[in-house]
Design an enzyme around this catalytic site. Structure first.
Site, PDB file in Angstrom:
ATOM      1  CD  GLU A 277      -3.306   0.555   1.956  1.00 50.04           C
ATOM      2  OE1 GLU A 277      -3.385  -0.607   2.410  1.00 50.04           O
ATOM      3  OE2 GLU A 277      -4.140   1.433   2.197  1.00 50.04           O
ATOM      4  CD  GLU A 280      -3.098   1.002  -4.084  1.00 49.02           C
ATOM      5  OE1 GLU A 280      -3.034   0.371  -3.005  1.00 49.02           O
ATOM      6  OE2 GLU A 280      -4.141   1.089  -4.768  1.00 49.02           O
ATOM      7  CB  CYS A 297      -7.269  -3.267   5.719  1.00 43.98           C
ATOM      8  SG  CYS A 297      -6.936  -1.746   6.590  1.00 43.98           S
ATOM      9  CB  SER A 317      -5.825   0.565  -0.986  1.00 43.84           C
ATOM     10  OG  SER A 317      -4.798  -0.371  -1.196  1.00 43.84           O
ATOM     11  CE  LYS A 356     -10.566  -7.802   8.694  1.00 45.37           C
ATOM     12  NZ  LYS A 356      -9.822  -7.373   7.491  1.00 45.37           N
ATOM     13  CD  GLU A 359     -11.477  -8.617   4.275  1.00 44.05           C
ATOM     14  OE1 GLU A 359     -11.009  -9.119   5.311  1.00 44.05           O
ATOM     15  OE2 GLU A 359     -11.088  -7.528   3.829  1.00 44.05           O
ATOM     16  CD  GLU A 364     -15.610  -8.631  -4.798  1.00 45.79           C
ATOM     17  OE1 GLU A 364     -15.898  -9.553  -4.010  1.00 45.79           O
ATOM     18  OE2 GLU A 364     -16.441  -7.796  -5.191  1.00 45.79           O
ATOM     19  CB  CYS A 501      -9.207  -3.724  14.822  1.00 47.96           C
ATOM     20  SG  CYS A 501      -9.305  -3.688  13.052  1.00 47.96           S
TER      21      CYS A 501
HETATM   22 FE1  HC1 Z   1      -8.044  -5.438  12.056  1.00 44.09          FE
HETATM   23 FE2  HC1 Z   1      -6.553  -5.619  10.030  1.00 44.09          FE
HETATM   24  S1  HC1 Z   1      -6.182  -4.190  11.756  1.00 44.09           S
HETATM   25  S2  HC1 Z   1      -8.700  -4.934   9.942  1.00 44.09           S
HETATM   26  O1  HC1 Z   1      -8.826  -4.060  12.643  1.00 44.09           O
HETATM   27  O2  HC1 Z   1      -6.028  -4.364   8.673  1.00 44.09           O
HETATM   28  O3  HC1 Z   1     -10.290  -7.231  12.152  1.00 44.09           O
HETATM   29  O4  HC1 Z   1      -6.991  -6.316  14.664  1.00 44.09           O
HETATM   30  O5  HC1 Z   1      -6.834  -8.074  11.508  1.00 44.09           O
HETATM   31  O6  HC1 Z   1      -7.107  -7.763   7.986  1.00 44.09           O
HETATM   32  O7  HC1 Z   1      -3.785  -6.648  10.497  1.00 44.09           O
HETATM   33  C1  HC1 Z   1      -9.467  -6.539  12.256  1.00 44.09           C
HETATM   34  C2  HC1 Z   1      -7.438  -5.957  13.756  1.00 44.09           C
HETATM   35  C3  HC1 Z   1      -7.047  -6.954  11.343  1.00 44.09           C
HETATM   36  C4  HC1 Z   1      -6.815  -6.962   8.743  1.00 44.09           C
HETATM   37  C5  HC1 Z   1      -4.789  -6.269  10.236  1.00 44.09           C
END
Ligand code: HC1
Ligand code: SF4
Length: 571
Positions: A277, A280, A297, A317, A356, A359, A364, A501
């Protein structure tokens, strides 16, 4: 100042203070049920009623302002009897299968019923609320809903999503979705903030622990686990340990005891995300790409953007989140190095986040038809698995993550806090631009819990205007300003949950939700302490990151990186 008496205690508080706040300040505990300061203050459940001498009837303490000279009694006979009766009325319409409820012993209603000595319910059930919505990561069981309205407030006011609403009136009142569609069907972003604020078990995450147990018991599979940065400073709470304490070492030991073949760390792939990133960002700035670059993320945020800000999708991103990058390399680089068949690798994530789960299932997030991540469990689900296995968590020795995908830097760890991704990226970008190993690496302007944070950083003649937001309501505000042309940035970090998070929808639930901010501060402090103690604090200095580029990925943004670590979102 207004002077009054509460339970015989002389109290002096500013004008405009409620009786509830005044009592709290003087350590007099008035019970509440629907009230959540700053989020939901309707004064409707009336559990917090008190007596004011000379006033007619009982007063809800959460909305009644103090007056000079009044005498308040918070727990007299009438008050106690009224509260008990109110609780009985609520319980009459409540599914009382406590033993099989995910919130058994962590339920505010159950605790109040116990405190007020409710031993039987003599009222008849009136409402017929029995809608079960279990099609997505957020499971809604309306037979347990007590209509406090907290979830609706956090979803509409804080998150600005409006996925749930109060419908109908009187005995038919229910909390439901617009058009009564499945929650996962449309606007819900799976952030899980409603789960965390629900006083009872009407909302919870889909339980995926059986999927994980089955994988662990399948001799054909090689099961690896990754743990998100925020889990290590919160899991301890499930075992009665102090808030914010780091239990990384015990957690790794527990995961090995559960039978995972390898215990790896999402903070490793957070470092990997920074490499991709950061590159990028520099490319977009230096070669005239689409700006601002916005982090992607946080899957709740990405879904929110897809619904409400499609004009910003190209700003997101192209980097997958650390969770997904981890899965992609755990099924390619790792088996190549370890001499394993990639098809037999099963990837489990332990996340502070309910989104998550969504996700990991997105199209994707597949490489050559294979999912990066096979199962996602929350911090709470992991705690339950540890308990089911009979592991005495608090007595466990510390141990270390496995090698290859288990080493991280302080930069990877701070992802857990709002502002952490930005700070981690700036650390690496600044070293790249200056060609130096800079010592000033703490970017305090992007730390803390202010809703929208801004910083302008000058590095080697390049100006980077940065903004950090957490909670999708704040994100909407910031993007509206950009749409209007009253703000502009190069780089924006967005985390879907208020606080980032560490306050994710899958984190331990507090019985006393008025402590949310204090708990967030303690968890965040635990994360920053881990960063300060880390041997390496910049992603590009992670030896395992250097190795994966040397031996497999070549360089950030390479052809292979794009195949495995990047994706894109279309309307
Ligand atoms: Fe997160 Fe991440 S910080 S998004 O908050 O970018 O869930 O902890 O795992 O994928 O590393 C959550 C936390 C985590 C991702 C990272
Ligand atoms: Fe609203 Fe988030 Fe709950 Fe969905 S998960 S209903 S978006 S608070």
């Amino acid at each position: 100042k207004i002077n009054l008496k509460i339970d015989g205690i002389q109290v002096s508080v500013p004008k405009g203070t409620t009786i509830l706040q005044a009592a709290k300040e003087y350590k007099v505990n008035i019970p509440t049920l629907c009230f959540m300061q700053g989020v939901h203050e309707p004064g409707s459940c009336r559990i917090c009623v008190v007596e004011v001498e000379g006033w007619r009837g009982l007063q809800p303490a959460c909305v009644t302002k103090v007056e000079e000279g009044i005498v308040v009694k918070t727990a007299g006979k009438l008050v106690r009897e009224t509260r008990k009766e109110l609780l009985e009325l609520i319980l009459a319409n409540h599914n009382r299968e406590c033993l099989s409820c995910a919130r058994n012993q962590k339920c505010e209603l159950q605790k109040l019923a116990e405190d007020f000595g409710v031993s039987s319910v003599s009222y008849e059930k009136k409402a017929a609320r029995a809608e079960m919505d279990e099609w997505g990561p957020i499971v809604r069981d309306s037979s347990k809903c007590i209509l406090c309205g907290r979830c609706v407030s956090i979803c509409s006011n804080t998150q600005k999503v409006n996925a749930i609403e109060i419908a109908q009136r009187g005995a038919h009142t229910t909390v439901t979705t617009p058009y009564e569609e499945a929650l996962s069907g449309r606007s819900c972003i799976n952030c899980g903030q409603c789960i965390k604020i629900c006083p009872v078990g009407a909302l919870q995450e889909r339980d995926d622990s059986d999927k994980v147990w089955s994988a662990l018991e399948d001799p054909e599979l090689h099961v690896v686990v990754q743990t998100a940065p925020a889990v290590r400073v919160a899991l301890g709470e499930e075992f009665g340990l102090p808030v914010g304490i780091n239990v990384r070492g015990k957690m790794v030991t527990a995961l090995r005891r559960l039978g995972f073949d390898k215990v790896f760390d999402t903070t490793f792939s957070a470092d990997l995300t920074i490499m991709e990133e950061g590159t990028e960002l520099l490319q977009r700035i230096q070669q005239g790409g689409k700006l601002p670059l916005i982090t992607s993320c946080s899957p709740g945020w990405v879904k929110f953007c897809e619904h409400n800000f499609t004009d910003f999708l190209d700003n997101l991103s192209s980097c997958k989140s650390p969770q997904q990058m981890f899965g992609a390399v755990a099924k390619s680089y790792y088996p190549q190095k370890a001499g394993l068949d990639p098809k037999k690798i099963f990837v489990v994530s332990v996340m502070p986040c309910t989104a998550k789960k969504y996700e990991a299932d997105r199209e994707e997030m597949m490489v050559q038809g294979r999912k990066d991540v096979d199962a996602v469990i929350t911090t709470r689900e992991l705690a339950k698995m540890i308990k089911q296995a009979g592991i005495n968590f608090n007595d466990l020795e510390d141990s270390e993550y496995d090698e290859l995908l288990g080493t991280s830097t302080g930069a990877g760890v701070i992802f857990a806090n709002t502002g952490g991704v930005m700070e981690a990226a700036l650390r690496t970008v600044a070293d790249i631009l200056t060609g130096q190993d800079l010592e000033a690496i703490e970017y305090s302007a992007v730390r803390g819990f202010e809703g929208i944070k801004e910083a302008t950083v000058h590095i080697d003649g390049l100006e980077i205007k940065a903004a950090v937001v957490h909670g999708t309501g704040n994100a909407a505000q910031l993007l509206d300003r950009i749409r209007e042309g009253t703000a502009n940035y190069h780089f924006i970090e967005v985390m879907g949950c208020p606080g980032g998070c560490i306050n994710g929808g899958g984190q331990p639930i507090l019985m006393d939700k008025s402590r949310t901010q204090e708990v967030n501060r303690l968890r965040a402090a635990g994360i920053y302490a881990l960063d300060r103690q880390a041997v390496k604090r910049k992603s590009h200095e992670n030896p395992e990151i250097k190795k994966i580029y040397e031996e497999y990925l070549e360089k950030p943004g390479s052809h292979r990186s794009h195949e495995l670590l990047h994706t894109h979102y279309v309307a």
